[in-house]
Design an enzyme around this catalytic site. Structure first.
Site: not given
Length: 341
Positions: A49, A303
Site C-alpha cells: 500500500k 500482499s
C-alpha cells in the site's frame, strides 16, 4: 499508454523496496506448476500500500503538502500514508474505525501521524475524513480509486515482468477496491499482453466479480470481514474501468482455502501472512487445479503480513479444514421448543 509511462517514471522507490520474486518449491512440487511469490509482505510497512500512497503524495505541490493530508483506513493504507508523510515532511491525520485493533493504530502512531478513532463502520470513518479534509484544506488520499495511486501499485507489475526470466502464464492478484490489479494490468497488458491477469476475492467479499459480471459497479449489501484488507463493498470507478478492459477473470475462494495458503507460505518461508495477503495464492491453487495447468509459471502476490495475533487461532483451525485432514460437521434444526431433543 499514460499509465505505462507514469509507472516507468514513478518515484515509489524513495520508500518502497524492489520486492523479491521467490519460488515456492514445496507448493510447486505439489501442484505441478512453478509457483512464484511476489513478496510485497516484505515492504517497510509489510504491505504494497505504501507504493500508491507515496506516488500520489510525492506529486503534490509544496503548498498542498504544507496544508497536510488525511486518509481513512483500518490498516495497511494508513501505514502507507503515514510513512509517506514522514518521508515528505508533511502532517498526516489518519482516521480509523473505533474497532481497529490497537496493534494497527499504534503502528500508524509510531510513524508520526495523528490517529483519530471515529465511527463503528468504515463508511462513517471515511465520511469524517472527507469532511475534515474540506474544513482544514487537507488533501484526501484515497486507498485505491485515483490514477496516481493506481500508478504506484502498478510498479509491482513492472517488477514482475523484469524479474520473471521464463514464459509467464498468469499473475494472481488480491482484489479489494481494485487499485493493485488495475495498476498491474495497465502495465502488463501493454508490455506482455499474453500474460493473464486474474483477480482473487473471498466468496463473501466479491464486489469486483459481481461488477465485472453485470458490466457496472455493484454495491454489496454486506461484506465479510475475515480478509479485512479486501473487505470493500464497492470497487473504485477508475479501477473498474481499467479492470473491465484488461482483467481476464476473478477467482472466488473460501476462508478455509485462504487459511490453508497462509499455512503453505509459513511452511515455505516461515512468514505469517494476513488473510488478504494469502488470498492470491489460494486463488492460484484453485485456478491451476481447475484448469489442470502443468509446468506453467504463475505468480501470486503476497500482499501483506499485518496479521492480528488474536486471529491466528482461527487461521490455524481453518487451515486444517482447507487442507482436508479435518472436517467441520454442521446441521440445521428448527428454532422451537423440543427441537434440540
Amino acid at each position: 499508454m499514460c499509465y505505462l509511462t507514469n509507472i516507468l517514471s514513478s518515484k515509489v522507490y524513495d520508500v518502497a523496496n524492489d520486492s523479491p520474486l521467490e519460488l515456492a518449491t514445496k507448493l510447486s512440487k505439489r501442484l505441478g506448476v512453478e509457483v512464484w511469490l511476489k513478496r510485497e509482505d516484505l515492504q517497510p510497512v509489510f504491505s504494497f500500500k505504501l507504493r500508491g500512497a507515496y506516488n500520489m503524495m510525492a506529486k503534490l505541490k509544496k503548498e498542498q503538502l504544507d496544508r497536510g493530508v488525511i486518509c481513512s483506513s483500518a490498516g495497511n493504507h494508513a501505514q502507507g500514508v503515514a510513512l509517506a508523510a514522514k518521508k515528505l515532511g508533511c502532517n498526516a491525520v489518519i482516521a480509523m474505525p473505533v474497532t481497529t485493533p490497537e496493534i494497527k493504530w499504534q503502528s500508524v502512531k509510531k510513524l508520526g501521524a495523528t490517529v483519530v478513532l471515529v465511527g463503528d463502520a468504515y463508511d462513517e470513518t471515511q465520511a469524517y475524513a472527507k469532511k475534515r479534509a474540506i474544513e482544514e484544506g487537507r488533501i484526501f488520499i484515497p486507498p485505491f480509486d485515483h490514477p496516481d495511486v493506481i500508478t504506484g501499485q502498478g510498479t509491482v507489475g513492472m517488477e514482475i515482468i523484469r524479474q520473471m526470466k521464463g514464459p509467464l502464464t498468469a499473475i494472481f492478484v488480491p482484489v479489494g477496491g481494485g487499485g493493485l490489479i488495475a495498476g498491474i494490468a495497465a502495465y502488463v497488458k501493454r508490455v506482455a499482453p499474453e500474460v493473464k491477469i486474474i483477480g482473487v476475492e473471498p466468496s463473501d467479499a466479491n464486489a469486483m466479480a459481481l461488477s465485472l459480471h453485470h458490466g457496472q459497479r455493484v454495491i454489496l449489501d454486506k461484506v465479510g470481514g475475515f480478509a479485512d484488507g479486501v473487505a470493500v463493498k464497492e470497487v473504485g470507478e477508475e479501477t473498474f474501468r481499467l479492470c473491465k478492459e484488461l482483467v481476464d477473470g476473478v477467482v472466488l475462494v473460501s476462508h478455509d482455502a485462504i487459511c490453508a495458503s497462509t499455512r503453505d507460505v509459513f511452511e515455505e518461508k516461515r512468514c505469517i501472512l494476513e488473510p488478504a495477503g494469502a488470498l492470491a495464492l489460494a486463488g492460484a491453487e484453485a485456478y491451476c487445479k481447475f484448469y489442470g495447468l502443468k509446468g506453467d509459471n504463475v505468480v501470486a502476490i503476497t500482499s501483506g503480513a499485518n496479521m492480528d495475533f488474536d486471529k491466528l487461532t482461527v487461521v490455524t483451525e481453518l487451515a486444517k479444514v482447507g487442507r482436508q485432514p479435518e472436517a467441520v460437521i454442521a446441521t440445521v434444526m428448527p428454532e422451537g421448543p423440543g427441537s434440540l431433543n
